[in-house]
Design a protein around this motif. Structure first.
Motif, PDB file in Angstrom:
ATOM      1  N   MET A   1      25.531-102.347  28.491  1.00 41.01           N
ATOM      2  CA  MET A   1      25.399-102.618  29.916  1.00 41.01           C
ATOM      3  C   MET A   1      25.084-104.091  30.149  1.00 41.01           C
ATOM      4  O   MET A   1      25.645-104.720  31.043  1.00 41.01           O
ATOM      5  N   GLU A   2      24.180-104.651  29.312  1.00 36.24           N
ATOM      6  CA  GLU A   2      23.855-106.077  29.423  1.00 36.24           C
ATOM      7  C   GLU A   2      25.106-106.926  29.261  1.00 36.24           C
ATOM      8  O   GLU A   2      25.330-107.874  30.016  1.00 36.24           O
ATOM      9  N   THR A   3      25.918-106.555  28.252  1.00 37.52           N
ATOM     10  CA  THR A   3      27.145-107.313  28.009  1.00 37.52           C
ATOM     11  C   THR A   3      28.051-107.247  29.229  1.00 37.52           C
ATOM     12  O   THR A   3      28.644-108.253  29.628  1.00 37.52           O
TER      13      THR A   3
ATOM     14  N   GLN B   1      31.269 -93.692  35.041  1.00 34.16           N
ATOM     15  CA  GLN B   1      30.256 -94.245  34.151  1.00 34.16           C
ATOM     16  C   GLN B   1      28.854 -93.927  34.670  1.00 34.16           C
ATOM     17  O   GLN B   1      27.973 -93.542  33.916  1.00 34.16           O
ATOM     18  N   ALA B   2      28.692 -94.081  35.996  1.00 36.72           N
ATOM     19  CA  ALA B   2      27.380 -93.840  36.596  1.00 36.72           C
ATOM     20  C   ALA B   2      26.968 -92.379  36.417  1.00 36.72           C
ATOM     21  O   ALA B   2      25.802 -92.080  36.103  1.00 36.72           O
TER      22      ALA B   2
ATOM     23  N   LEU C   1      27.890 -90.366  34.036  1.00 37.87           N
ATOM     24  CA  LEU C   1      27.535 -90.151  32.625  1.00 37.87           C
ATOM     25  C   LEU C   1      26.132 -90.659  32.327  1.00 37.87           C
ATOM     26  O   LEU C   1      25.331 -89.959  31.698  1.00 37.87           O
ATOM     27  N   VAL C   2      25.842 -91.870  32.795  1.00 37.70           N
ATOM     28  CA  VAL C   2      24.532 -92.457  32.534  1.00 37.70           C
ATOM     29  C   VAL C   2      23.433 -91.582  33.117  1.00 37.70           C
ATOM     30  O   VAL C   2      22.445 -91.239  32.448  1.00 37.70           O
ATOM     31  N   ALA C   3      23.630 -91.153  34.390  1.00 34.45           N
ATOM     32  CA  ALA C   3      22.625 -90.319  35.055  1.00 34.45           C
ATOM     33  C   ALA C   3      22.463 -88.990  34.325  1.00 34.45           C
ATOM     34  O   ALA C   3      21.327 -88.517  34.111  1.00 34.45           O
ATOM     35  N   ASP C   4      23.564 -88.423  33.938  1.00 38.73           N
ATOM     36  CA  ASP C   4      23.548 -87.135  33.246  1.00 38.73           C
ATOM     37  C   ASP C   4      22.753 -87.226  31.941  1.00 38.73           C
ATOM     38  O   ASP C   4      21.880 -86.404  31.658  1.00 38.73           O
ATOM     39  N   ILE C   5      23.045 -88.276  31.167  1.00 36.91           N
ATOM     40  CA  ILE C   5      22.361 -88.443  29.884  1.00 36.91           C
ATOM     41  C   ILE C   5      20.857 -88.660  30.111  1.00 36.91           C
ATOM     42  O   ILE C   5      20.025 -88.060  29.428  1.00 36.91           O
ATOM     43  N   LYS C   6      20.533 -89.501  31.098  1.00 40.30           N
ATOM     44  CA  LYS C   6      19.121 -89.777  31.389  1.00 40.30           C
ATOM     45  C   LYS C   6      18.384 -88.493  31.753  1.00 40.30           C
ATOM     46  O   LYS C   6      17.309 -88.194  31.219  1.00 40.30           O
ATOM     47  N   ASN C   7      18.991 -87.697  32.672  1.00 39.63           N
ATOM     48  CA  ASN C   7      18.378 -86.438  33.095  1.00 39.63           C
ATOM     49  C   ASN C   7      18.135 -85.504  31.919  1.00 39.63           C
ATOM     50  O   ASN C   7      17.081 -84.898  31.789  1.00 39.63           O
ATOM     51  N   THR C   8      19.150 -85.408  31.068  1.00 41.37           N
ATOM     52  CA  THR C   8      19.035 -84.488  29.944  1.00 41.37           C
ATOM     53  C   THR C   8      17.925 -84.918  28.998  1.00 41.37           C
ATOM     54  O   THR C   8      17.117 -84.106  28.560  1.00 41.37           O
ATOM     55  N   THR C   9      17.882 -86.219  28.698  1.00 45.33           N
ATOM     56  CA  THR C   9      16.882 -86.680  27.727  1.00 45.33           C
ATOM     57  C   THR C   9      15.474 -86.580  28.298  1.00 45.33           C
ATOM     58  O   THR C   9      14.516 -86.374  27.553  1.00 45.33           O
TER      59      THR C   9
END
Ligand SMILES: [Zn+2]
Length: 223
Positions: free
Chosen positions: A162-164, A107-108, A110-118
């Motif tokens: 993530m909050e949930t 999960q981490a 994926l999150v990092a990957d998406i953030k970097n790309t955007t």
């Protein structure tokens, strides 16, 4: 029905080789929905009450010693090797190479990957010009604006999820703590019971002594 319901499988009651058997579909709605996930593209004519599947579609672990199909069995083996999907039990069926690759990332990651790309893609400055009041893109909006809106919505959804997750974790911890408290107060209670039992025993002994003394006194008096 006398034929196996799996598309492309030739097994029927009349030609089945030794050791191959035909099995009816499960009756419980829980098992049916699990079968349905796996059989979606495999059985064009699936009918819960009359369709049968042959034993070739079930792994060995799903049979008992008498070669009866266990009630928890799910079909995971299918004729075309390119479509044969080893299902994760109860999990999603991974259809494409992309799905399989994605499922290997944490999960981490994926999150990092998406953030970097955007971050690397630059958000158009005039994005808001292409949006309607109810947060849709106007019909003349370029594809880029549509995609950016989608990214924003997706990102928002991710944050909410993530909050949930964080909230659920906190709830789980609270629940764990209260279970501990309950078991602690149960122990205290058990201790108290032991003390009371001891007191009762002492009192009984005392009563016995008193009765003895009364007996002696009565005997002395009657003399
Ligand atoms: Zn079959």
């Amino acid at each position: 029905m006398s034929h196996c319901a799996v598309h492309g499988c030739k097994t029927s009651m009349y030609n089945k080789p030794p050791g191959v058997s035909l099995h009816p579909c499960p009756g419980s709605s829980e098992m049916r929905s699990r079968w349905l996930l796996l059989l979606r593209n495999k059985c064009p004519m699936l009918d819960w009450s009359s369709s049968k599947l042959c034993s070739k579609h079930f792994e060995n672990k799903y049979f008992d010693n008498q070669r009866n199909l266990k009630s928890t069995a799910i079909p995971t083996i299918f004729p075309n090797p390119s479509q044969s999907v080893k299902a994760i039990e109860g999990g999603p069926v991974l259809k494409t190479k992309m799905d399989r690759h994605l499922s290997k990332m944490t999960q981490a990651q994926l999150v990092a990957d998406i953030k970097n790309t955007t971050v690397r893609l630059r958000e158009p400055l005039n994005l808001s010009e292409f949006l309607t009041n109810d947060l849709q893109t106007r019909s003349d909006a370029p594809l880029e604006a549509k995609l950016w809106l989608l990214i924003k919505k997706q990102d928002h959804l991710n944050n909410r999820l993530m909050e949930t997750i964080v909230k659920n974790k906190a709830n789980a911890e609270l629940a764990e703590n209260s279970v501990e408290e309950v078991s602690k107060s149960k122990k205290d209670l058990e201790k108290n019971i032991e003390t009371y039992k001891y007191i009762v025993k002492c009192l009984q002994e005392k009563q016995a002594t008193l009765e003895e003394q009364i007996e002696i006194l009565t005997a002395v008096e009657s003399r």
